[in-house]
Design a protein around this motif. Sequence first.
Motif, PDB file in Angstrom:
ATOM      1  N   LEU A 161      10.799  43.613  13.766  1.00 31.23           N
ATOM      2  CA  LEU A 161      11.427  43.621  15.091  1.00 31.23           C
ATOM      3  C   LEU A 161      10.845  42.506  15.958  1.00 31.23           C
ATOM      4  N   MET A 162       9.542  42.281  15.848  1.00 32.61           N
ATOM      5  CA  MET A 162       8.910  41.216  16.625  1.00 32.61           C
ATOM      6  C   MET A 162       9.438  39.854  16.201  1.00 32.61           C
ATOM      7  N   GLY A 163       9.633  39.646  14.898  1.00 29.77           N
ATOM      8  CA  GLY A 163      10.195  38.385  14.449  1.00 29.77           C
ATOM      9  C   GLY A 163      11.610  38.178  14.960  1.00 29.77           C
ATOM     10  N   TRP A 164      12.391  39.252  14.970  1.00 30.47           N
ATOM     11  CA  TRP A 164      13.768  39.159  15.448  1.00 30.47           C
ATOM     12  C   TRP A 164      13.801  38.844  16.944  1.00 30.47           C
ATOM     13  N   THR A 165      12.982  39.570  17.730  1.00 34.05           N
ATOM     14  CA  THR A 165      12.976  39.331  19.172  1.00 34.05           C
ATOM     15  C   THR A 165      12.396  37.960  19.521  1.00 34.05           C
ATOM     16  N   ALA A 166      11.495  37.448  18.688  1.00 35.17           N
ATOM     17  CA  ALA A 166      10.956  36.110  18.943  1.00 35.17           C
ATOM     18  C   ALA A 166      12.040  35.052  18.810  1.00 35.17           C
ATOM     19  N   ALA A 167      12.986  35.281  17.902  1.00 36.47           N
ATOM     20  CA  ALA A 167      14.049  34.295  17.682  1.00 36.47           C
ATOM     21  C   ALA A 167      15.211  34.481  18.646  1.00 36.47           C
ATOM     22  N   THR A 168      15.531  35.717  18.998  1.00 38.38           N
ATOM     23  CA  THR A 168      16.722  35.983  19.805  1.00 38.38           C
ATOM     24  C   THR A 168      16.410  36.405  21.231  1.00 38.38           C
ATOM     25  N   GLY A 169      15.232  36.962  21.469  1.00 33.40           N
ATOM     26  CA  GLY A 169      14.893  37.450  22.796  1.00 33.40           C
ATOM     27  C   GLY A 169      15.452  38.809  23.112  1.00 33.40           C
ATOM     28  N   SER A 170      16.025  39.502  22.109  1.00 37.95           N
ATOM     29  CA  SER A 170      16.636  40.809  22.363  1.00 37.95           C
ATOM     30  C   SER A 170      16.556  41.659  21.110  1.00 37.95           C
ATOM     31  N   LEU A 171      16.785  42.949  21.290  1.00 41.87           N
ATOM     32  CA  LEU A 171      16.850  43.903  20.184  1.00 41.87           C
ATOM     33  C   LEU A 171      18.302  44.346  20.013  1.00 41.87           C
ATOM     34  N   ASP A 172      18.809  44.208  18.794  1.00 44.18           N
ATOM     35  CA  ASP A 172      20.163  44.666  18.519  1.00 44.18           C
ATOM     36  C   ASP A 172      20.182  45.420  17.200  1.00 44.18           C
ATOM     37  N   ALA A 173      21.362  45.697  16.695  1.00 44.90           N
ATOM     38  CA  ALA A 173      21.501  46.534  15.508  1.00 44.90           C
ATOM     39  C   ALA A 173      20.841  45.899  14.290  1.00 44.90           C
ATOM     40  N   GLY A 174      20.927  44.586  14.170  1.00 42.54           N
ATOM     41  CA  GLY A 174      20.308  43.918  13.026  1.00 42.54           C
ATOM     42  C   GLY A 174      18.800  44.062  13.021  1.00 42.54           C
ATOM     43  N   ALA A 175      18.186  44.006  14.192  1.00 40.48           N
ATOM     44  CA  ALA A 175      16.739  44.175  14.287  1.00 40.48           C
ATOM     45  C   ALA A 175      16.326  45.578  13.848  1.00 40.48           C
ATOM     46  N   PHE A 176      17.076  46.581  14.303  1.00 44.91           N
ATOM     47  CA  PHE A 176      16.730  47.955  13.929  1.00 44.91           C
ATOM     48  C   PHE A 176      17.009  48.217  12.441  1.00 44.91           C
ATOM     49  N   LEU A 177      17.968  47.502  11.881  1.00 41.94           N
ATOM     50  CA  LEU A 177      18.194  47.633  10.441  1.00 41.94           C
ATOM     51  C   LEU A 177      16.991  47.116   9.661  1.00 41.94           C
ATOM     52  N   LEU A 178      16.453  45.958  10.052  1.00 41.70           N
ATOM     53  CA  LEU A 178      15.265  45.433   9.383  1.00 41.70           C
ATOM     54  C   LEU A 178      14.078  46.383   9.556  1.00 41.70           C
TER      55      LEU A 178
END
Length: 385
Positions: free
Chosen positions: A239-256
């Motif tokens: 989730l931290m890697g996803w938010t670092a790239a996008t700045g937000s939490l979405d469905a793809g982040a929670f899937l990972l």
Amino acid sequence: MYVTRLNRSFNQQIKPKPEPVPSPFLEKASLDEAKTEIYKMRPLSPPSLSLSRKPNEKESIELEPTPVIEGSIAVGTETKEEKQWKEMKLRVDDLPGILARLSKIKLTALVVSTTSAGFALAPAPFDWPCFLLTFVGTGLASCAANSINQFFEVPFDSNMNRTKNRPLVRGQISPLLAVSFAACCAVPGVALLTWGVNPLTGALGLFNIFLYTCCYTPLKRISIANTWVGAVVGAIPPLMGWTAATGSLDAGAFLLGGILYSWQFPHFNALSWGLREDYSRGGYCMMSVTHPDLCRRVALRHCLALVAMSAAAPALDVTTWTFPVIALPINLYISYLGFRFYRDADRKSSRKLFFCSLWHLPLFLLLMLTCKRPAAQGDAGGPQS
């Protein structure tokens, strides 16, 4: 014939069977008269004594016990010195290796790898400076959490064969140095993630340190719920890697995060199955110790959950539909090993499931990267701040 020992010197005596006499007072005299020559044999330990023949019993008693006694005193002194506590001096050359074991460098490498996978799978252009800051900040946060964890668990780690050689248990470093190292990792790590990447990633890093050290660590000796809390800790890095790239939490982040959450149950439950005696000695409350049936059921359940989440990845626009197809063989294989572990409940099946989990996760994430859905044209510029 019999052998006597005096001051580590062996003496051989030949004594004929005494004649029966009516009086016990005469028996002693007859025994003394019946004794013959006494031969002094060479002892094994003192080399200074030589083979000599003694004409009578009195001379056989006059031995040279001094070197033997001195030797025994010296041996006793050495044994006592070996048993005494010795102060361990910390050398600068050994410090990097000690700190690497204090921070659980292999676990930290896994955390950084899953964070990197979340960054690469995010639907945003790959920003190298942001990636390096995320990489370093996450690694420092993981080192801090692991160091504090070992600081709290010293009395319990000393009872386990798996953890009795950790630096704090062996006294290779002081607790003050361990806490100082943790602080020196936590402060710059969270600062890099907060001001170098974005506040959301920094908040997730700080929350994960707190969850691991203040919730998961004490809960290990209270309830089996520690396994679920620990799985949440392992699910946050992607989730931290996803938010670092996008700045937000979405469905793809929670899937990972869900994939990492489910993967940890077959991985850790299979590992803990072979360490049940160790965890019992350490006083830890683990499923494999207190609820063995539940331990196996949960491992199998989350093996099957990996198959379902693979199918959800293209539905959430994380990967193409090729991914669930090419990932199906490895998912079916780990599910089969999970079923074997559930059915057989032995060390052999648990070891197979554990070693399978070691290569399943990196291969699973690599397949996700190769099947990543291309970013839409509108997202080519990355997220707007």
